[in-house]
Design a protein around this motif. Structure first.
Motif, PDB file in Angstrom:
ATOM      1  N   VAL A 127       3.814  13.352  -2.643  1.00  0.00           N
ATOM      2  CA  VAL A 127       3.658  12.843  -1.286  1.00  0.00           C
ATOM      3  C   VAL A 127       2.667  13.747  -0.556  1.00  0.00           C
ATOM      4  O   VAL A 127       2.793  14.967  -0.587  1.00  0.00           O
ATOM      5  N   VAL A 128       1.660  13.146   0.062  1.00  0.00           N
ATOM      6  CA  VAL A 128       0.617  13.940   0.706  1.00  0.00           C
ATOM      7  C   VAL A 128       1.149  14.584   1.982  1.00  0.00           C
ATOM      8  O   VAL A 128       2.073  14.080   2.616  1.00  0.00           O
TER       9      VAL A 128
ATOM     10  N   HIS B 252      -3.150  13.791   5.321  1.00  0.00           N
ATOM     11  CA  HIS B 252      -4.227  14.762   5.141  1.00  0.00           C
ATOM     12  C   HIS B 252      -5.195  14.426   4.028  1.00  0.00           C
ATOM     13  O   HIS B 252      -6.337  14.879   4.039  1.00  0.00           O
ATOM     14  N   ARG B 253      -4.751  13.641   3.072  1.00  0.00           N
ATOM     15  CA  ARG B 253      -5.643  13.188   2.007  1.00  0.00           C
ATOM     16  C   ARG B 253      -5.160  11.821   1.545  1.00  0.00           C
ATOM     17  O   ARG B 253      -4.059  11.396   1.900  1.00  0.00           O
ATOM     18  N   LEU B 254      -5.997  11.165   0.755  1.00  0.00           N
ATOM     19  CA  LEU B 254      -5.663   9.823   0.295  1.00  0.00           C
ATOM     20  C   LEU B 254      -5.334   9.813  -1.191  1.00  0.00           C
ATOM     21  O   LEU B 254      -6.077  10.368  -1.998  1.00  0.00           O
ATOM     22  N   THR B 255      -4.250   9.157  -1.537  1.00  0.00           N
ATOM     23  CA  THR B 255      -3.942   8.834  -2.923  1.00  0.00           C
ATOM     24  C   THR B 255      -4.598   7.488  -3.200  1.00  0.00           C
ATOM     25  O   THR B 255      -5.118   6.833  -2.278  1.00  0.00           O
ATOM     26  N   ASP B 256      -4.563   7.030  -4.434  1.00  0.00           N
ATOM     27  CA  ASP B 256      -5.102   5.703  -4.738  1.00  0.00           C
ATOM     28  C   ASP B 256      -4.404   4.636  -3.902  1.00  0.00           C
ATOM     29  O   ASP B 256      -5.030   3.728  -3.379  1.00  0.00           O
TER      30      ASP B 256
ATOM     31  N   HIS C  19      -5.964   2.135  -0.583  1.00  0.00           N
ATOM     32  CA  HIS C  19      -5.946   0.670  -0.521  1.00  0.00           C
ATOM     33  C   HIS C  19      -5.215   0.122   0.692  1.00  0.00           C
ATOM     34  O   HIS C  19      -5.632  -0.864   1.268  1.00  0.00           O
ATOM     35  N   TYR C  20      -4.102   0.739   1.076  1.00  0.00           N
ATOM     36  CA  TYR C  20      -3.336   0.086   2.149  1.00  0.00           C
ATOM     37  C   TYR C  20      -2.914   0.993   3.300  1.00  0.00           C
ATOM     38  O   TYR C  20      -2.546   0.492   4.352  1.00  0.00           O
ATOM     39  N   GLY C  21      -2.931   2.289   3.158  1.00  0.00           N
ATOM     40  CA  GLY C  21      -2.364   3.115   4.220  1.00  0.00           C
ATOM     41  C   GLY C  21      -3.360   3.846   5.084  1.00  0.00           C
ATOM     42  O   GLY C  21      -3.200   3.952   6.288  1.00  0.00           O
ATOM     43  N   GLY C  22      -4.393   4.392   4.458  1.00  0.00           N
ATOM     44  CA  GLY C  22      -5.384   5.149   5.205  1.00  0.00           C
ATOM     45  C   GLY C  22      -4.902   6.518   5.635  1.00  0.00           C
ATOM     46  O   GLY C  22      -3.825   6.973   5.255  1.00  0.00           O
TER      47      GLY C  22
END
Length: 184
Positions: free
Chosen positions: A72-73, A94-98, A102-105
């Protein structure tokens, strides 16, 4: 005093509880991929007590979020408050997962149902962008919304969001930090 983004605080306990009741009545706890929905399901039974609410504030109010072992970021949360009344919240990833790409930003925001259509979402996002850009070093910022959420789309666009694409039911926008006089 006009609304402002503040660190989570126990000082708004009563209005926070009222806002969460509004979100529950609005069906928010059943929204997929929603941090607020997850918190409603996890914390709602503990929020009414001073101890439970303080524990929650301690969890979401961490000044220096850390990377969790479960992937979890790190997230920073700020509450939108006016005259001691909780009106909504902004979460900064703070950072993006794949999945978040796609959907959360990077930024999620929610205005309590009783305070909607009063300009709070636009003001909140405008206030959140300098935090993301300058305090957290996120530039550009990805903000997404459901393709059916015209209000949120207008909020993002009015705050400088540049449409990139649609992925499934999500519209994806990037917002760059404004150029500074020194950077021109």
């Amino acid at each position: 005093m006009p609304p402002q983004l503040i660190a989570p605080t126990v000082a708004v306990h009563a209005s926070f509880l009222a806002a969460m009741a509004e979100f529950r009545a609005d069906g928010t706890e059943h929204v997929p991929h929603s941090g607020l929905a997850r918190e409603l399901r996890t914390w709602a039974g503990r929020w009414p007590t001073a101890e439970g609410f303080a524990a929650y504030v301690g969890t979401v109010g961490d000044a220096a979020p850390v990377e969790r072992a479960d992937g979890v970021v790190p997230v920073t949360t700020r509450w939108w408050v006016a005259d001691g009344v909780y009106l909504g919240r902004v979460t900064f990833r703070h950072r993006l997962t794949d999945e978040l790409l796609h959907y959360g930003g990077h930024i999620g925001y929610a205005v309590r149902p009783g305070a909607r259509r009063q300009g709070h979402a636009t003001a909140m996002l405008r206030a959140a962008l300098p935090v993301a850009h300058h305090e957290l070093g996120i530039d550009p910022v990805l903000v997404t919304c459901d393709d059916t959420n015209t209000g949120s789309r207008k909020v993002i666009e009015s705050c400088g969001g540049i449409f990139e694409d649609r992925r499934d039911e999500k519209l994806r926008y990037w917002i760059h930090a404004p150029a500074t006089a020194a950077g021109r």
